[in-house]
Design a protein around this motif. Sequence first.
Motif, PDB file in Angstrom:
ATOM      1  N   ILE A 102       0.775  -0.990  -0.021  1.00 22.77           N
ATOM      2  CA  ILE A 102      -0.067   0.063   0.040  1.00 22.77           C
ATOM      3  C   ILE A 102       1.006   1.287  -0.011  1.00 22.77           C
ATOM      4  CG2 ILE A 102      -1.738   1.261   1.212  1.00 22.77           C
ATOM      5  CD1 ILE A 102      -2.561  -1.341   2.569  1.00 22.77           C
ATOM      6  N   SER A 103       0.485   2.096  -1.060  1.00 24.44           N
ATOM      7  CA  SER A 103       1.519   3.399  -0.991  1.00 24.44           C
ATOM      8  C   SER A 103       0.885   4.371  -1.910  1.00 24.44           C
ATOM      9  CB  SER A 103       2.769   3.001  -1.504  1.00 24.44           C
ATOM     10  OG  SER A 103       2.783   2.519  -2.965  1.00 24.44           O
ATOM     11  N   ALA A 104       1.516   5.614  -1.720  1.00 25.86           N
ATOM     12  CA  ALA A 104       0.997   6.858  -2.379  1.00 25.86           C
ATOM     13  C   ALA A 104       2.064   7.064  -3.667  1.00 25.86           C
ATOM     14  CB  ALA A 104       0.897   8.029  -1.561  1.00 25.86           C
ATOM     15  N   THR A 105       1.446   7.012  -4.711  1.00 31.26           N
ATOM     16  CA  THR A 105       2.462   7.193  -6.022  1.00 31.26           C
ATOM     17  C   THR A 105       1.761   8.220  -6.793  1.00 31.26           C
ATOM     18  OG1 THR A 105       1.481   5.512  -7.417  1.00 31.26           O
ATOM     19  CG2 THR A 105       3.009   4.687  -5.902  1.00 31.26           C
ATOM     20  N   LYS A 106       3.051   8.683  -7.615  1.00 30.49           N
ATOM     21  CA  LYS A 106       2.811   9.773  -8.520  1.00 30.49           C
ATOM     22  C   LYS A 106       2.055   8.947  -9.924  1.00 30.49           C
ATOM     23  CE  LYS A 106       4.675  13.218 -11.512  1.00 30.49           C
ATOM     24  NZ  LYS A 106       5.926  13.786 -12.144  1.00 30.49           N
ATOM     25  N   ALA A 130       0.142   7.710   8.079  1.00 37.21           N
ATOM     26  CA  ALA A 130      -0.325   6.461   8.562  1.00 37.21           C
ATOM     27  C   ALA A 130      -0.051   5.698   9.751  1.00 37.21           C
ATOM     28  CB  ALA A 130      -0.744   5.338   7.341  1.00 37.21           C
ATOM     29  N   SER A 131       1.297   6.104   9.991  1.00 36.64           N
ATOM     30  CA  SER A 131       1.974   5.457  11.067  1.00 36.64           C
ATOM     31  C   SER A 131       1.898   6.423  12.625  1.00 36.64           C
ATOM     32  CB  SER A 131       3.453   5.367  10.856  1.00 36.64           C
ATOM     33  OG  SER A 131       3.692   4.440   9.670  1.00 36.64           O
ATOM     34  N   GLY A 132       1.147   7.524  12.450  1.00 38.78           N
ATOM     35  CA  GLY A 132       1.031   8.498  13.583  1.00 38.78           C
ATOM     36  C   GLY A 132       1.978   9.236  13.804  1.00 38.78           C
ATOM     37  N   LEU A 133       2.955   9.546  12.863  1.00 42.40           N
ATOM     38  CA  LEU A 133       4.157  10.344  12.871  1.00 42.40           C
ATOM     39  C   LEU A 133       3.923  11.612  12.430  1.00 42.40           C
ATOM     40  CD1 LEU A 133       6.849   7.592  12.125  1.00 42.40           C
ATOM     41  CD2 LEU A 133       5.993   8.289  14.397  1.00 42.40           C
ATOM     42  N   LYS A 163      13.601   1.022   9.023  1.00 45.93           N
ATOM     43  CA  LYS A 163      12.989   1.194  10.392  1.00 45.93           C
ATOM     44  C   LYS A 163      12.468   2.395  10.426  1.00 45.93           C
ATOM     45  CE  LYS A 163      14.522   1.056  15.350  1.00 45.93           C
ATOM     46  NZ  LYS A 163      15.791   1.164  16.267  1.00 45.93           N
ATOM     47  N   VAL A 164      11.042   2.285  10.686  1.00 42.33           N
ATOM     48  CA  VAL A 164      10.053   3.397  11.010  1.00 42.33           C
ATOM     49  C   VAL A 164       9.524   3.292  12.479  1.00 42.33           C
ATOM     50  CG1 VAL A 164       8.171   4.754  10.333  1.00 42.33           C
ATOM     51  CG2 VAL A 164       9.793   3.986   8.457  1.00 42.33           C
ATOM     52  N   GLN A 165       9.720   4.358  13.291  1.00 46.78           N
ATOM     53  CA  GLN A 165       9.103   4.419  14.656  1.00 46.78           C
ATOM     54  C   GLN A 165       7.598   4.716  14.414  1.00 46.78           C
ATOM     55  OE1 GLN A 165      10.837   3.682  17.553  1.00 46.78           O
ATOM     56  NE2 GLN A 165       8.985   3.759  18.462  1.00 46.78           N
ATOM     57  N   LYS A 166       7.037   3.519  14.699  1.00 47.23           N
ATOM     58  CA  LYS A 166       5.587   3.665  14.480  1.00 47.23           C
ATOM     59  C   LYS A 166       4.771   3.648  15.997  1.00 47.23           C
ATOM     60  CE  LYS A 166       6.041   0.449  10.821  1.00 47.23           C
ATOM     61  NZ  LYS A 166       6.283  -0.917  10.868  1.00 47.23           N
ATOM     62  N   VAL A 167       3.611   4.561  16.037  1.00 40.89           N
ATOM     63  CA  VAL A 167       2.978   4.932  17.353  1.00 40.89           C
ATOM     64  C   VAL A 167       1.749   3.898  17.225  1.00 40.89           C
ATOM     65  CG1 VAL A 167       4.022   6.968  17.859  1.00 40.89           C
ATOM     66  CG2 VAL A 167       1.937   7.056  16.578  1.00 40.89           C
ATOM     67  N   LYS A 168       1.460   3.234  16.162  1.00 43.42           N
ATOM     68  CA  LYS A 168       0.200   2.765  15.847  1.00 43.42           C
ATOM     69  C   LYS A 168       0.417   1.226  15.597  1.00 43.42           C
ATOM     70  CE  LYS A 168      -2.494   6.271  13.729  1.00 43.42           C
ATOM     71  NZ  LYS A 168      -3.114   6.652  12.421  1.00 43.42           N
ATOM     72  N   ALA A 169      -0.315   0.274  16.119  1.00 44.83           N
ATOM     73  CA  ALA A 169      -0.192  -1.145  15.726  1.00 44.83           C
ATOM     74  C   ALA A 169      -0.471  -1.436  14.191  1.00 44.83           C
ATOM     75  CB  ALA A 169      -1.476  -1.996  16.488  1.00 44.83           C
ATOM     76  N   PRO A 170      -0.012  -2.639  13.853  1.00 39.74           N
ATOM     77  CA  PRO A 170       0.282  -2.791  12.251  1.00 39.74           C
ATOM     78  C   PRO A 170      -1.239  -2.687  11.743  1.00 39.74           C
ATOM     79  CG  PRO A 170       1.948  -4.178  13.405  1.00 39.74           C
ATOM     80  CD  PRO A 170       1.087  -3.457  14.515  1.00 39.74           C
ATOM     81  N   SER A 171      -2.144  -3.457  12.452  1.00 36.95           N
ATOM     82  CA  SER A 171      -3.674  -3.572  11.936  1.00 36.95           C
ATOM     83  C   SER A 171      -4.215  -2.003  11.702  1.00 36.95           C
ATOM     84  CB  SER A 171      -4.429  -4.127  12.683  1.00 36.95           C
ATOM     85  OG  SER A 171      -4.519  -3.778  14.123  1.00 36.95           O
ATOM     86  N   GLU A 172      -3.840  -1.288  12.884  1.00 32.70           N
ATOM     87  CA  GLU A 172      -4.505   0.280  12.742  1.00 32.70           C
ATOM     88  C   GLU A 172      -3.790   0.780  11.796  1.00 32.70           C
ATOM     89  OE1 GLU A 172      -5.148   4.022  15.749  1.00 32.70           O
ATOM     90  OE2 GLU A 172      -4.007   2.210  16.466  1.00 32.70           O
ATOM     91  N   LEU A 224      -2.603  -0.304   8.516  1.00 29.63           N
ATOM     92  CA  LEU A 224      -3.003  -0.745   7.528  1.00 29.63           C
ATOM     93  C   LEU A 224      -4.557  -0.076   7.376  1.00 29.63           C
ATOM     94  CD1 LEU A 224      -1.605  -4.230   7.372  1.00 29.63           C
ATOM     95  CD2 LEU A 224      -0.948  -2.209   6.177  1.00 29.63           C
ATOM     96  N   ASN A 225      -5.479  -0.213   8.196  1.00 26.31           N
ATOM     97  CA  ASN A 225      -6.647   0.387   8.365  1.00 26.31           C
ATOM     98  C   ASN A 225      -6.709   1.874   7.737  1.00 26.31           C
ATOM     99  OD1 ASN A 225      -8.054  -1.730   8.702  1.00 26.31           O
ATOM    100  ND2 ASN A 225      -8.125  -1.749  10.939  1.00 26.31           N
ATOM    101  N   THR A 226      -5.800   2.689   8.423  1.00 29.93           N
ATOM    102  CA  THR A 226      -5.680   3.985   8.292  1.00 29.93           C
ATOM    103  C   THR A 226      -5.090   4.099   6.829  1.00 29.93           C
ATOM    104  OG1 THR A 226      -5.105   4.589  10.681  1.00 29.93           O
ATOM    105  CG2 THR A 226      -4.267   6.228   8.909  1.00 29.93           C
ATOM    106  N   ALA A 227      -3.874   3.197   6.391  1.00 34.85           N
ATOM    107  CA  ALA A 227      -3.513   3.559   5.090  1.00 34.85           C
ATOM    108  C   ALA A 227      -4.749   3.284   4.011  1.00 34.85           C
ATOM    109  CB  ALA A 227      -2.284   2.312   5.166  1.00 34.85           C
TER     110      ALA A 227
END
Length: 162
Positions: free
Chosen positions: A38-42, A102-105, A65-74, A76-79
């Motif tokens: 899942i990604s944003a692309t031109k 989407a990671s909350g950062l 490595k990306v510091q995430k503040v949300k659980a993976p399921s959250e 993916l739902n946000t994405a």
Amino acid sequence: MKSLLVNPGDVVVTDFGIYQHWSFVSDTVCSRGKPMLISATKRNGTVKEETWDTVTQGKNTYITKVQKVKAPSEILNTARSQIGKWKYSVESNNCEHFVKWASGLEVTSAQVVNTSAGLITGAVLVGVVAENPKFVHFLGGALLVAGIFLALTRASEKVTAE
């Protein structure tokens, strides 16, 4: 895809030469057994969930490595909530912005920030060192230093235990 062990919610970075493309590993797989991304692309102008091969185009891809503040399921739902809705912009809504959002950062893009800084630095350097510079000199200096700054803005590969 070489034997890259990924998990849903991981962030993978694909090296497209001058820039890197950021994607989330989905919790679904395609008919070929590879994870969807899942990604944003031109290329799409928005967010899509697509096959690994469509997104990576056979280019070197690794987990970052990306510091995430949300659980993976959250995450993916946000994405997924932005599929077809996100309006892609290289300056303000690119793939790196999307992953961080989407990671909350904090929504930033080191690629955009450093390239902008490089453009300004290059133009200033030409103005300082060149005698009677022309527009083409400013442009060349700006693009050269921006390219160097962008190249130095590579996402690091996540170190995983074998």
